[in-house]
Design an enzyme around this catalytic site. Structure first.
Site, PDB file in Angstrom:
ATOM      1  N   ARG A 111      -0.690   0.138  -7.355  1.00 21.33           N
ATOM      2  CA  ARG A 111       0.614  -0.521  -7.485  1.00 21.33           C
ATOM      3  C   ARG A 111       0.878  -1.555  -6.401  1.00 21.33           C
ATOM      4  O   ARG A 111       1.789  -2.373  -6.528  1.00 21.33           O
ATOM      5  CB  ARG A 111       1.719   0.540  -7.483  1.00 21.33           C
ATOM      6  CG  ARG A 111       1.866   1.254  -8.812  1.00 21.33           C
ATOM      7  CD  ARG A 111       3.008   2.238  -8.793  1.00 21.33           C
ATOM      8  NE  ARG A 111       2.667   3.460  -8.095  1.00 21.33           N
ATOM      9  CZ  ARG A 111       3.538   4.430  -7.807  1.00 21.33           C
ATOM     10  NH1 ARG A 111       4.808   4.286  -8.133  1.00 21.33           N
ATOM     11  NH2 ARG A 111       3.137   5.517  -7.188  1.00 21.33           N
ATOM     12  N   ASP A 124      -0.820   7.946   3.455  1.00 19.15           N
ATOM     13  CA  ASP A 124       0.095   6.846   3.170  1.00 19.15           C
ATOM     14  C   ASP A 124       1.540   7.198   3.524  1.00 19.15           C
ATOM     15  O   ASP A 124       2.472   6.526   3.088  1.00 19.15           O
ATOM     16  CB  ASP A 124       0.015   6.444   1.696  1.00 19.15           C
ATOM     17  CG  ASP A 124       0.502   7.539   0.755  1.00 19.15           C
ATOM     18  OD1 ASP A 124       0.667   8.696   1.210  1.00 19.15           O
ATOM     19  OD2 ASP A 124       0.716   7.252  -0.440  1.00 19.15           O
ATOM     20  N   GLY A 126       7.582  16.719  -7.962  1.00 22.06           N
ATOM     21  CA  GLY A 126       7.481  18.106  -8.375  1.00 22.06           C
ATOM     22  C   GLY A 126       8.527  18.948  -7.664  1.00 22.06           C
ATOM     23  O   GLY A 126       8.730  18.808  -6.455  1.00 22.06           O
ATOM     24  N   ASN A 176       8.172  19.006  -3.528  1.00 25.92           N
ATOM     25  CA  ASN A 176       6.903  19.201  -2.837  1.00 25.92           C
ATOM     26  C   ASN A 176       6.463  17.872  -2.243  1.00 25.92           C
ATOM     27  O   ASN A 176       6.357  16.871  -2.946  1.00 25.92           O
ATOM     28  CB  ASN A 176       5.851  19.706  -3.833  1.00 25.92           C
ATOM     29  CG  ASN A 176       4.479  19.791  -3.209  1.00 25.92           C
ATOM     30  OD1 ASN A 176       4.330  20.142  -2.050  1.00 25.92           O
ATOM     31  ND2 ASN A 176       3.455  19.473  -3.990  1.00 25.92           N
ATOM     32  N   ASN A 217     -10.844 -29.744  29.573  1.00 28.04           N
ATOM     33  CA  ASN A 217     -11.783 -28.663  29.838  1.00 28.04           C
ATOM     34  C   ASN A 217     -12.975 -28.629  28.892  1.00 28.04           C
ATOM     35  O   ASN A 217     -13.901 -27.859  29.097  1.00 28.04           O
ATOM     36  CB  ASN A 217     -11.057 -27.315  29.769  1.00 28.04           C
ATOM     37  CG  ASN A 217     -10.323 -27.120  28.451  1.00 28.04           C
ATOM     38  OD1 ASN A 217      -9.879 -28.073  27.824  1.00 28.04           O
ATOM     39  ND2 ASN A 217     -10.196 -25.876  28.032  1.00 28.04           N
TER      40      ASN A 217
END
Length: 490
Positions: A42, A130, A167, A199, A416
């Site tokens: 996604r 994640d 869930g 959960n 330089n």
């Protein structure tokens, strides 16, 4: 089933000390497994999901940093799959182990392939790669609760205002730690959908019980994958103890599955960082406008104005001020420093009492001494600017060593680069460089010397000398009047 492929040169088993309620002490071996194999479809990105950044670090690094505060790095196992070598390379510096899940067939399958790596442990804490806001306090309390409950499986749960899509956790009773099961959104009835305890996907397992029962998992689902969530049902069927511990901070279990979710997580992490810095004594005006990375350090009584970015491992001392629109990365700023608006710094070191800007650009290797001034539209790279020295206007100083008490006039350039190699300019103490001077390296200007304005210096200038290297001025009086007269003739 794939065999686990573990990259580590150290022993996988280390001791963890835990005293139970009965005060019976025994040595336990605890590992952390981090789920980091997913693609993150996604996000619509070629970058692996766990390498997307929030708060200035990849998602996975936040989780690993929390894990190594709970157990030693050699007891942390990141289970990687999609773009595995890219993830391994990005995280190798932390010193954790990696388990390859070559074929991604679900979270349950991830622990199946980690069997060889985890078999030597007594318990394993499972984290999501994640979900970067997980705190060490929560991980530690989840582990302790699991051990106290003597459970085969312990779930970390959270109560959400809107639990749709998650869930639901079914407890034996509202006050009971024991879990009867987990019902997914699509399978939940009307009463179950009213349950707000979800959960999180974070677990602790008794390793022996886990691997004696994990073979009971089935792929009888829409995605034909092994789900770790289903271990709750497996254990209940085997009359093993499954319990849940609920965090009081629901946001810490949320993962980033879309760009919008990553933006929300980033904002929350950075706001929390600002609050922590302010609690430690820094002042941050309008924190929501500032971008401050997780590893930034700011001492007390320093002021950060709106729209400032402090990135990487930047450190700022006390009583300093960083004004608006400055972007500072991996730099160290001393006490009492003023950074005026619009300055850009990367890998720079600023001494106490220095004044920088406005609109200065300090590139890597810039070391600015105590009380020195680097002003408007001055660019520096790989230089040392001594105590009290000044380069206030429109100047480029690269590959240079500049002493104390030096004045660099406006428009000065250290040349330089010869097209192939870089060369060094040395300017000793108390030198005065006139405006619009060009110093062609390698060259040295001795102590106390003066360089006249608009000079092109190609040879060393001795101490206490005046160097003037420019064409002699010629004045032709009446030249313009003569030209006008010529143009006026028919």
């Amino acid at each position: 089933m794939n065999k686990s492929k573990v990259s580590s040169s150290r022993s996988p088993a280390t001791s963890f000390r835990k005293v139970t309620k009965k005060s019976a002490a025994r040595s336990l071996r605890v590992a952390v497994a981090i789920m980091a194999a997913g693609k993150g479809t996604r996000l619509k990105s070629q970058l692996p999901k766990v390498l997307h950044e929030v708060g200035g670090k990849p998602l996975l690094e936040h989780v690993i940093r929390a894990a190594v505060r709970i157990v030693p790095a050699q007891d942390v196992y990141a289970i990687i799959g999609h773009e595995a070598e890219r993830v391994r390379t990005a995280m190798r510096h932390i010193g954790v182990n990696f388990v390859l899940q070559a074929e991604q067939r679900g979270t349950g399958h991830a622990l199946m392939v980690a069997r060889e790596a985890l078999a030597a442990y007594d318990h394993v804490i499972v984290l999501s790669g994640d979900a970067p806001m997980i705190s060490i306090e929560t991980i530690g309390r989840l582990r302790d609760f699991h051990l106290e409950q003597r459970a085969a499986m312990t779930l970390l749960t959270a109560e959400l205002e809107n639990p749709t899509g998650y869930g639901r956790v079914l407890r034996k009773s509202p006050k009971s730690a024991e879990v009867l099961g987990i019902v997914e959104e699509k399978s939940a009835g009307p009463a179950q959908k009213k349950i707000r305890e979800i959960n999180s996907g974070f677990y602790v397992f008794d390793v022996k019980e886990l691997y004696s029962s994990i073979g009971e998992l089935s792929t009888d689902n829409a995605h034909r994958e092994y789900y770790l969530t289903d271990m709750a049902a497996v254990f209940k069927k085997a009359r093993q103890r499954v319990v849940a511990w609920k965090t009081s901070t629901p946001s810490e279990v949320l993962g980033g599955n879309t760009r919008a979710e990553l933006a929300d997580i980033d904002q929350e992490i950075r706001l929390a960082k600002c609050r922590q810095l302010m609690a430690d004594g820094a002042t941050i005006f309008y924190p929501a406008t500032c971008v401050i990375d997780a590893d930034v350090e700011i001492a007390a009584d320093t002021v950060i104005e709106p729209f400032v970015q402090l990135l990487g491992k930047t450190k700022i001392g006390s009583n300093s001020r960083v004004r608006s629109y400055s972007v500072i990365r991996d730099s160290e700023i001393g006490d009492g420093v003023m950074v005026r608006p619009g300055c850009i710094m990367e890998d720079a070191r600023i001494g106490p009492g220095a004044i920088i800007g406005p609109y200065s650009h300090l590139r890597p290797g810039s070391e600015i001494g105590e009380g020195a001034h680097v002003g408007n539209f001055v660019e520096t790279k790989k230089i040392k600017l001594g105590k009290g020295s000044k380069a206030n206007h429109l100047t480029y100083l690269g590959d240079a060593e500049i002493g104390a008490g030096v004045n660099i006039g406006a428009g000065t350039i250290t040349c330089n680069y010869d097209g192939v190699h870089k060369h060094k300019t040395v300017i000793d103490d108390d030198v005065f460089i006139g405006s619009d001077s060009t110093l062609v390296a390698p060259v040295r200007v001795g102590k106390g010397a003066y360089v006249g304005a608009a000079s092109c210096i190609t040879e060393d200038v001795p101490e206490d000398s005046l160097a003037v290297a420019r064409g002699r001025q010629v004045v032709k009086e009446g030249w313009v009047r003569q030209k006008r007269a010529e143009r006026a003739k028919p």
